[in-house]
Design a protein around this motif. Structure first.
Motif, PDB file in Angstrom:
ATOM      1  N   GLU A  95       0.822  -1.209   0.000  1.00 43.74           N
ATOM      2  CA  GLU A  95       0.000   0.000   0.000  1.00 43.74           C
ATOM      3  C   GLU A  95       0.853   1.255   0.000  1.00 43.74           C
ATOM      4  O   GLU A  95       0.515   2.256  -0.637  1.00 43.74           O
ATOM      5  N   LEU A  96       1.992   1.214   0.717  1.00 45.25           N
ATOM      6  CA  LEU A  96       2.878   2.368   0.745  1.00 45.25           C
ATOM      7  C   LEU A  96       3.445   2.641  -0.644  1.00 45.25           C
ATOM      8  O   LEU A  96       3.528   3.786  -1.079  1.00 45.25           O
ATOM      9  N   LYS A  97       3.812   1.586  -1.343  1.00 48.07           N
ATOM     10  CA  LYS A  97       4.351   1.743  -2.691  1.00 48.07           C
ATOM     11  C   LYS A  97       3.318   2.384  -3.616  1.00 48.07           C
ATOM     12  O   LYS A  97       3.663   3.189  -4.488  1.00 48.07           O
ATOM     13  N   GLN A  98       2.057   2.066  -3.419  1.00 51.99           N
ATOM     14  CA  GLN A  98       0.997   2.663  -4.234  1.00 51.99           C
ATOM     15  C   GLN A  98       0.773   4.133  -3.885  1.00 51.99           C
ATOM     16  O   GLN A  98       0.298   4.913  -4.716  1.00 51.99           O
ATOM     17  N   ALA A  99       1.155   4.514  -2.672  1.00 52.00           N
ATOM     18  CA  ALA A  99       0.883   5.879  -2.209  1.00 52.00           C
ATOM     19  C   ALA A  99       1.942   6.882  -2.658  1.00 52.00           C
ATOM     20  O   ALA A  99       1.646   8.066  -2.786  1.00 52.00           O
ATOM     21  N   ASN A 109      10.626   3.319  -5.892  1.00 50.27           N
ATOM     22  CA  ASN A 109      11.249   2.001  -6.037  1.00 50.27           C
ATOM     23  C   ASN A 109      11.111   1.195  -4.750  1.00 50.27           C
ATOM     24  O   ASN A 109      10.902   1.741  -3.660  1.00 50.27           O
ATOM     25  N   ASP A 110      11.237  -0.105  -4.879  1.00 52.32           N
ATOM     26  CA  ASP A 110      11.014  -1.014  -3.753  1.00 52.32           C
ATOM     27  C   ASP A 110      11.967  -0.749  -2.596  1.00 52.32           C
ATOM     28  O   ASP A 110      11.574  -0.797  -1.425  1.00 52.32           O
ATOM     29  N   ASP A 111      13.240  -0.488  -2.911  1.00 54.05           N
ATOM     30  CA  ASP A 111      14.232  -0.291  -1.851  1.00 54.05           C
ATOM     31  C   ASP A 111      13.909   0.931  -0.999  1.00 54.05           C
ATOM     32  O   ASP A 111      14.028   0.891   0.233  1.00 54.05           O
ATOM     33  N   THR A 112      13.501   2.030  -1.644  1.00 53.15           N
ATOM     34  CA  THR A 112      13.166   3.233  -0.884  1.00 53.15           C
ATOM     35  C   THR A 112      11.929   3.010  -0.034  1.00 53.15           C
ATOM     36  O   THR A 112      11.874   3.431   1.130  1.00 53.15           O
ATOM     37  N   CYS A 113      10.923   2.350  -0.589  1.00 60.29           N
ATOM     38  CA  CYS A 113       9.700   2.070   0.184  1.00 60.29           C
ATOM     39  C   CYS A 113      10.015   1.205   1.393  1.00 60.29           C
ATOM     40  O   CYS A 113       9.510   1.453   2.500  1.00 60.29           O
ATOM     41  N   TYR A 114      10.838   0.196   1.201  1.00 59.17           N
ATOM     42  CA  TYR A 114      11.198  -0.685   2.305  1.00 59.17           C
ATOM     43  C   TYR A 114      11.983   0.071   3.371  1.00 59.17           C
ATOM     44  O   TYR A 114      11.768  -0.118   4.574  1.00 59.17           O
ATOM     45  N   MET A 115      12.897   0.945   2.940  1.00 61.34           N
ATOM     46  CA  MET A 115      13.666   1.754   3.873  1.00 61.34           C
ATOM     47  C   MET A 115      12.754   2.660   4.695  1.00 61.34           C
ATOM     48  O   MET A 115      12.877   2.751   5.925  1.00 61.34           O
ATOM     49  N   THR A 184      25.111   6.268 -10.536  1.00 59.18           N
ATOM     50  CA  THR A 184      25.143   4.972 -11.221  1.00 59.18           C
ATOM     51  C   THR A 184      24.555   3.875 -10.345  1.00 59.18           C
ATOM     52  O   THR A 184      23.815   3.008 -10.824  1.00 59.18           O
ATOM     53  N   ARG A 185      24.867   3.942  -9.054  1.00 61.65           N
ATOM     54  CA  ARG A 185      24.402   2.899  -8.125  1.00 61.65           C
ATOM     55  C   ARG A 185      22.896   2.953  -7.915  1.00 61.65           C
ATOM     56  O   ARG A 185      22.235   1.918  -7.829  1.00 61.65           O
ATOM     57  N   TYR A 186      22.319   4.156  -7.841  1.00 63.78           N
ATOM     58  CA  TYR A 186      20.921   4.288  -7.453  1.00 63.78           C
ATOM     59  C   TYR A 186      19.972   4.606  -8.604  1.00 63.78           C
ATOM     60  O   TYR A 186      18.753   4.625  -8.399  1.00 63.78           O
ATOM     61  N   ALA A 187      20.497   4.880  -9.784  1.00 63.62           N
ATOM     62  CA  ALA A 187      19.606   5.093 -10.928  1.00 63.62           C
ATOM     63  C   ALA A 187      18.828   3.811 -11.190  1.00 63.62           C
ATOM     64  O   ALA A 187      19.371   2.705 -11.120  1.00 63.62           O
ATOM     65  N   GLN A 188      17.542   3.951 -11.487  1.00 61.72           N
ATOM     66  CA  GLN A 188      16.685   2.777 -11.627  1.00 61.72           C
ATOM     67  C   GLN A 188      16.886   2.053 -12.953  1.00 61.72           C
ATOM     68  O   GLN A 188      16.507   0.898 -13.089  1.00 61.72           O
ATOM     69  N   ARG A 189      17.480   2.714 -13.926  1.00 60.58           N
ATOM     70  CA  ARG A 189      17.788   2.072 -15.199  1.00 60.58           C
ATOM     71  C   ARG A 189      19.266   2.259 -15.484  1.00 60.58           C
ATOM     72  O   ARG A 189      19.834   3.314 -15.238  1.00 60.58           O
ATOM     73  N   THR A 190      19.892   1.226 -16.016  1.00 57.29           N
ATOM     74  CA  THR A 190      21.340   1.219 -16.206  1.00 57.29           C
ATOM     75  C   THR A 190      21.817   2.407 -17.035  1.00 57.29           C
ATOM     76  O   THR A 190      22.858   2.998 -16.769  1.00 57.29           O
ATOM     77  N   ALA A 191      21.045   2.758 -18.061  1.00 51.92           N
ATOM     78  CA  ALA A 191      21.480   3.813 -18.982  1.00 51.92           C
ATOM     79  C   ALA A 191      21.231   5.217 -18.441  1.00 51.92           C
ATOM     80  O   ALA A 191      21.689   6.198 -19.026  1.00 51.92           O
ATOM     81  N   GLN A 192      20.505   5.342 -17.332  1.00 54.43           N
ATOM     82  CA  GLN A 192      20.171   6.655 -16.800  1.00 54.43           C
ATOM     83  C   GLN A 192      21.380   7.338 -16.173  1.00 54.43           C
ATOM     84  O   GLN A 192      22.232   6.687 -15.563  1.00 54.43           O
ATOM     85  N   SER A 193      21.442   8.648 -16.306  1.00 57.06           N
ATOM     86  CA  SER A 193      22.472   9.438 -15.628  1.00 57.06           C
ATOM     87  C   SER A 193      21.820  10.441 -14.690  1.00 57.06           C
ATOM     88  O   SER A 193      22.426  11.432 -14.307  1.00 57.06           O
ATOM     89  N   THR A 194      20.559  10.185 -14.339  1.00 53.97           N
ATOM     90  CA  THR A 194      19.821  11.038 -13.410  1.00 53.97           C
ATOM     91  C   THR A 194      19.069  10.164 -12.414  1.00 53.97           C
ATOM     92  O   THR A 194      18.904   8.964 -12.621  1.00 53.97           O
ATOM     93  N   ILE A 195      18.626  10.793 -11.323  1.00 55.25           N
ATOM     94  CA  ILE A 195      17.820  10.097 -10.332  1.00 55.25           C
ATOM     95  C   ILE A 195      16.538  10.881 -10.079  1.00 55.25           C
ATOM     96  O   ILE A 195      16.486  12.097 -10.291  1.00 55.25           O
ATOM     97  N   GLN A 196      15.521  10.183  -9.624  1.00 59.18           N
ATOM     98  CA  GLN A 196      14.261  10.811  -9.265  1.00 59.18           C
ATOM     99  C   GLN A 196      14.197  10.989  -7.741  1.00 59.18           C
ATOM    100  O   GLN A 196      15.148  10.671  -7.016  1.00 59.18           O
ATOM    101  N   LEU A 197      13.060  11.488  -7.273  1.00 58.02           N
ATOM    102  CA  LEU A 197      12.904  11.809  -5.860  1.00 58.02           C
ATOM    103  C   LEU A 197      13.162  10.605  -4.963  1.00 58.02           C
ATOM    104  O   LEU A 197      13.825  10.730  -3.924  1.00 58.02           O
ATOM    105  N   ASP A 198      12.650   9.427  -5.332  1.00 60.38           N
ATOM    106  CA  ASP A 198      12.799   8.261  -4.465  1.00 60.38           C
ATOM    107  C   ASP A 198      14.262   7.910  -4.227  1.00 60.38           C
ATOM    108  O   ASP A 198      14.698   7.687  -3.097  1.00 60.38           O
ATOM    109  N   SER A 199      15.057   7.898  -5.306  1.00 59.37           N
ATOM    110  CA  SER A 199      16.476   7.584  -5.165  1.00 59.37           C
ATOM    111  C   SER A 199      17.233   8.701  -4.443  1.00 59.37           C
ATOM    112  O   SER A 199      18.187   8.431  -3.704  1.00 59.37           O
TER     113      SER A 199
END
Length: 241
Positions: A95-99, A109-115, A184-199
């Motif tokens: 439910e938190l992931k949906q919120a 992402n799952d890791d941030t929600c779990y954290m 690089t470690r926290y980007a959700q897609r390998t090719a990304q060079s940016t992160i979103q709020l969750d990361s």
């Protein structure tokens, strides 16, 4: 800026994480007013609209204060009521992931929600009650405000240069190479060079907890420690939120 590598100028840097309830992970950390700088509330109150990526048209989450328990944010209460699909009085990980959503309405992402669940589940039940969710709400508001400060182009993402600026303002003296490693470690897609709020939240929170653990070993405050392999493992495992 001083070359000392510790962060000291961001929400929760010297005391509990912003909005973290008593009994959460951060309640055992150094209290505000320590030598690493005071707890900072400089990022203001909640922005208008939805706190997780902009206003949501036709959103069903009103802000009526009717029936809101004392100590609970009215808007957080409304969101909680909507997300608590089974009306159990708790929000599960699913439910938190949906919120929680990013600026492009992708879910956290799952890791941030779990954290976040671990941080605000003060009763260690694997779920968050209304009070924990309200505290989580305030925590996310502050980090979202900071994220928006450094998302210069309003793209909903932060690039390595913007992240480096953000971490520098928080008081960290980190190399561009290390910041690129974080992206690089926290980007959700390998090719990304940016992160979103969750990361962004995950990086800052993990960096804080690791820094706090390092400080306990660095009694001389030089920015260097010598520890055994087992002590290193204890430090690493204790920082896994």
């Amino acid at each position: 800026m001083a070359s000392y590598p510790y962060g000291s100028n961001y929400p929760g840097s010297s005391g509990p994480a912003p909005g973290a309830p008593p009994g959460s992970y951060f309640s055992s950390q150094h209290q505000a007013g320590g030598q690493y700088g005071p707890h900072s509330g400089q990022y203001g109150g909640p922005p208008p609209g939805s706190p997780y990526g902009g206003p949501q048209p036709s959103a069903p989450y009103g802000t009526s204060a009717a029936g809101v328990p004392a100590g609970v944010d009215p808007e957080a209460y409304s969101w909680f009521q909507s997300v608590d699909a089974d009306h159990s009085g708790y929000i599960s990980l699913k439910e938190l992931k949906q919120a929680l959503v990013n600026g492009n309405w992708s879910t956290f992402n799952d890791d941030t929600c779990y954290m976040l669940l671990n941080m605000f589940d003060k009763n260690k039940l694997g779920k968050i009650d209304m009070y924990g969710f309200s505290a989580l709400w305030g925590f996310l508001q502050q980090w979202r405000n900071m994220f928006q400060q450094f998302d210069r182009d309003r793209s909903g993402t932060i690039n390595p240069q913007e992240l480096h600026q953000a971490l520098s303002q928080m008081g960290y003296n980190l190399s561009p190479q290390f910041v690129q490693f974080l992206i690089t470690r926290y980007a959700q897609r390998t090719a990304q060079s940016t992160i979103q709020l969750d990361s962004f939240i995950q990086i800052c929170t993990q960096l804080q907890s690791t820094t706090d653990a390092f400080k306990e070993k660095d009694t001389s405050r030089t920015g260097n420690v010598r520890i055994s392999y087992e002590d290193f493992l204890i430090l690493a495992v204790s920082c896994m939120l």
